[in-house]
Design an enzyme around this catalytic site. Structure first.
Site, PDB file in Angstrom:
ATOM      1  N   GLU A  94      39.146  47.116  32.257  1.00 42.34           N
ATOM      2  CA  GLU A  94      39.038  46.072  33.279  1.00 42.34           C
ATOM      3  C   GLU A  94      40.294  46.033  34.145  1.00 42.34           C
ATOM      4  OE1 GLU A  94      36.000  43.024  31.014  1.00 42.34           O
ATOM      5  OE2 GLU A  94      38.129  42.604  30.836  1.00 42.34           O
ATOM      6  N   CYS A 107      46.050  43.812  38.990  1.00 46.59           N
ATOM      7  CA  CYS A 107      46.496  43.911  37.597  1.00 46.59           C
ATOM      8  C   CYS A 107      45.669  45.035  36.981  1.00 46.59           C
ATOM      9  CB  CYS A 107      46.245  42.574  36.897  1.00 46.59           C
ATOM     10  SG  CYS A 107      46.607  42.635  35.136  1.00 46.59           S
ATOM     11  N   CYS A 114      43.941  48.658  22.943  1.00 50.10           N
ATOM     12  CA  CYS A 114      45.398  48.654  22.775  1.00 50.10           C
ATOM     13  C   CYS A 114      45.745  48.910  21.320  1.00 50.10           C
ATOM     14  CB  CYS A 114      45.981  47.307  23.214  1.00 50.10           C
ATOM     15  SG  CYS A 114      47.789  47.324  23.273  1.00 50.10           S
ATOM     16  N   CYS A 118      48.933  42.059  19.388  1.00 50.47           N
ATOM     17  CA  CYS A 118      49.401  40.709  19.699  1.00 50.47           C
ATOM     18  C   CYS A 118      48.289  39.711  19.358  1.00 50.47           C
ATOM     19  CB  CYS A 118      49.775  40.617  21.172  1.00 50.47           C
ATOM     20  SG  CYS A 118      50.963  41.882  21.662  1.00 50.47           S
ATOM     21  N   CYS A 121      46.006  37.905  22.111  1.00 52.32           N
ATOM     22  CA  CYS A 121      45.457  38.718  23.189  1.00 52.32           C
ATOM     23  C   CYS A 121      44.059  39.241  22.846  1.00 52.32           C
ATOM     24  CB  CYS A 121      46.410  39.885  23.462  1.00 52.32           C
ATOM     25  SG  CYS A 121      45.742  41.077  24.612  1.00 52.32           S
ATOM     26  N   SER A 197      54.857  45.970  33.032  1.00 52.86           N
ATOM     27  CA  SER A 197      55.104  44.901  32.075  1.00 52.86           C
ATOM     28  C   SER A 197      54.887  45.431  30.659  1.00 52.86           C
ATOM     29  CB  SER A 197      54.141  43.746  32.364  1.00 52.86           C
ATOM     30  OG  SER A 197      54.298  42.751  31.402  1.00 52.86           O
ATOM     31  N   LEU A 221      57.926  38.537  26.396  1.00 51.11           N
ATOM     32  CA  LEU A 221      58.822  38.193  25.288  1.00 51.11           C
ATOM     33  C   LEU A 221      58.180  37.170  24.339  1.00 51.11           C
ATOM     34  CD1 LEU A 221      61.701  38.845  24.295  1.00 51.11           C
ATOM     35  CD2 LEU A 221      62.465  36.804  25.486  1.00 51.11           C
ATOM     36  N   ASN A 296      45.356  30.946  28.436  1.00 50.50           N
ATOM     37  CA  ASN A 296      43.918  30.679  28.374  1.00 50.50           C
ATOM     38  C   ASN A 296      43.445  31.004  26.983  1.00 50.50           C
ATOM     39  OD1 ASN A 296      43.463  30.341  31.358  1.00 50.50           O
ATOM     40  ND2 ASN A 296      44.679  32.208  31.126  1.00 50.50           N
ATOM     41  N   CYS A 339      45.425  36.165  32.124  1.00 53.07           N
ATOM     42  CA  CYS A 339      46.285  36.900  31.203  1.00 53.07           C
ATOM     43  C   CYS A 339      45.803  36.763  29.772  1.00 53.07           C
ATOM     44  CB  CYS A 339      47.703  36.343  31.288  1.00 53.07           C
ATOM     45  SG  CYS A 339      48.605  37.038  32.634  1.00 53.07           S
TER      46      CYS A 339
END
Ligand code: SF4
Length: 346
Positions: A94, A107, A114, A118, A121, A197, A221, A296, A339
């Site tokens: 996406e 973006c 991935c 995290c 995420c 990023s 971070l 979100n 995000c």
């Protein structure tokens, strides 16, 4: 047995020139084809109208042009657009167009899924399937540039590598894509308008510093306390904050570029005074900017946006310590484009 045709966009310009010389043609033909492939984004050899039919047929017999297809496009009520992009092997990633008053930002994704995990995420829930090729990254940008012109009457102005994947774990292809994006033979964009990023891979940050890259660096971070960061970004156990900080000191010594930190404040996780004090301590060695990003929720779980008092505390303490701080409102929430929400749900 049929031999698999090669993707012509995997060739460098020099390799294309050599190919034409080997075919008894002029090296210059390679330049013409290269221009069609990149700055003109041709999808078919027959689109290359200044190349003879015979040469186009020869190219067609030897190569394919792999292109992404925008499989589905969703528009948010705030103008944000999310593309579900189908790759040549059927996998989906996406990318998002984020319009603002004076800019339009793309973006983009760098990996399918991935490999990092995290906890906050949505992408982390997808298994990492593979790295994106440079052309697949480039094509996401081209698609968003076209949508920006069509729906917002202006070209794309900025790019952030904040979509699916950890860009520094696909470093070579990300760099090759940025080369094409910034080249006059590609999109001719300024590297200063590109932000890579990362969640913080110290070895790669040092490598980028050594290679004197011209784009900007941002670090997700989210906590400057090892124990907290490891609980939300488990790879921090392998790359602890001391290593990350050392690599950023190295980056700053080489580039003299301000460092941007992406930071979400979550209720009960990092919303206390000790958290912001640790952040100040972590980033005060160099000019820094902290983007406090609205979160979100991806489900009803432990990650909920902290209240306004906690955000105000962060802003006050950071400003008192001369650290630039911005509070970023989330965009495209209604289409899961904000995000941390990219998870191929459309
Ligand atoms: S936040 Fe970035 S690095 Fe972490 S899991 Fe999601 S996509 Fe990967």
């Amino acid at each position: 047995m049929e031999t698999k045709k090669k993707d012509i966009r995997a060739l460098t310009k020099e390799q294309l020139r050599e190919f034409f010389v080997q075919q008894g043609d002029k090296a210059f033909r390679g330049n013409q084809v290269y221009e069609w492939l990149w700055s003109k984004s041709a999808h078919h050899f027959d689109d290359m109208t200044n190349i003879s039919k015979q040469t186009r047929d020869m190219l067609d017999a030897n190569f394919v042009i792999n292109h992404i297809e925008v499989d589905a496009m969703q528009k948010s009520s705030d103008g944000t657009i999310k593309n579900a992009v189908r790759l040549h092997d059927g996998l989906i990633v996406e990318s998002v167009l984020i319009p603002a008053k004076n800019r339009t930002t793309a973006c983009v994704s760098s990996q399918v899924g991935c490999s990092l995990d995290c906890k906050f995420c949505a992408t982390a829930r997808l298994k990492r399937m593979r790295n994106l090729n440079p052309d697949e990254i480039y094509d996401q940008v081209v698609a968003i540039d076209q949508e920006s012109r069509l729906y917002h009457d202006r070209p794309l102005s900025n790019i952030v590598f904040m979509g699916m994947g950890e860009p520094l774990m696909n470093y070579n292809n990300v760099l090759k894509a940025i080369d094409k994006i910034t080249s006059p033979e590609g999109l001719g964009m300024s590297p200063k308008r590109i932000v890579v990023s990362t969640s913080g891979v110290p070895k790669m940050i040092k490598k980028m510093a050594d290679e004197e890259v011209k784009f900007k660096l941002a670090v997700s971070l989210h906590s400057a306390i090892d124990e907290v960061r490891t609980s939300i970004m488990p790879f921090n156990a392998t790359f602890p904050l001391s290593d990350l900080r050392e690599s950023l000191q190295y980056w700053y010594a080489k580039t003299k570029n301000r460092i941007t930190y992406e930071y979400v404040v979550w209720k009960g996780i990092n919303d206390k005074r000790k958290d912001v004090d640790a952040l100040v301590e972590f980033c005060k060695f160099a000019p820094s900017k902290v983007n406090l990003i609205e979160y979100n929720p991806i489900d009803d779980g432990e990650f909920q946006q902290a209240n306004n008092e906690a955000l105000d505390m962060y802003v006050n303490v950071l400003e008192k310590n001369n650290i630039t701080v911005t509070v970023r409102r989330s965009r495209g929430k209604d289409i899961d484009a904000a995000c941390g929400q990219l998870a191929n749900k459309s």
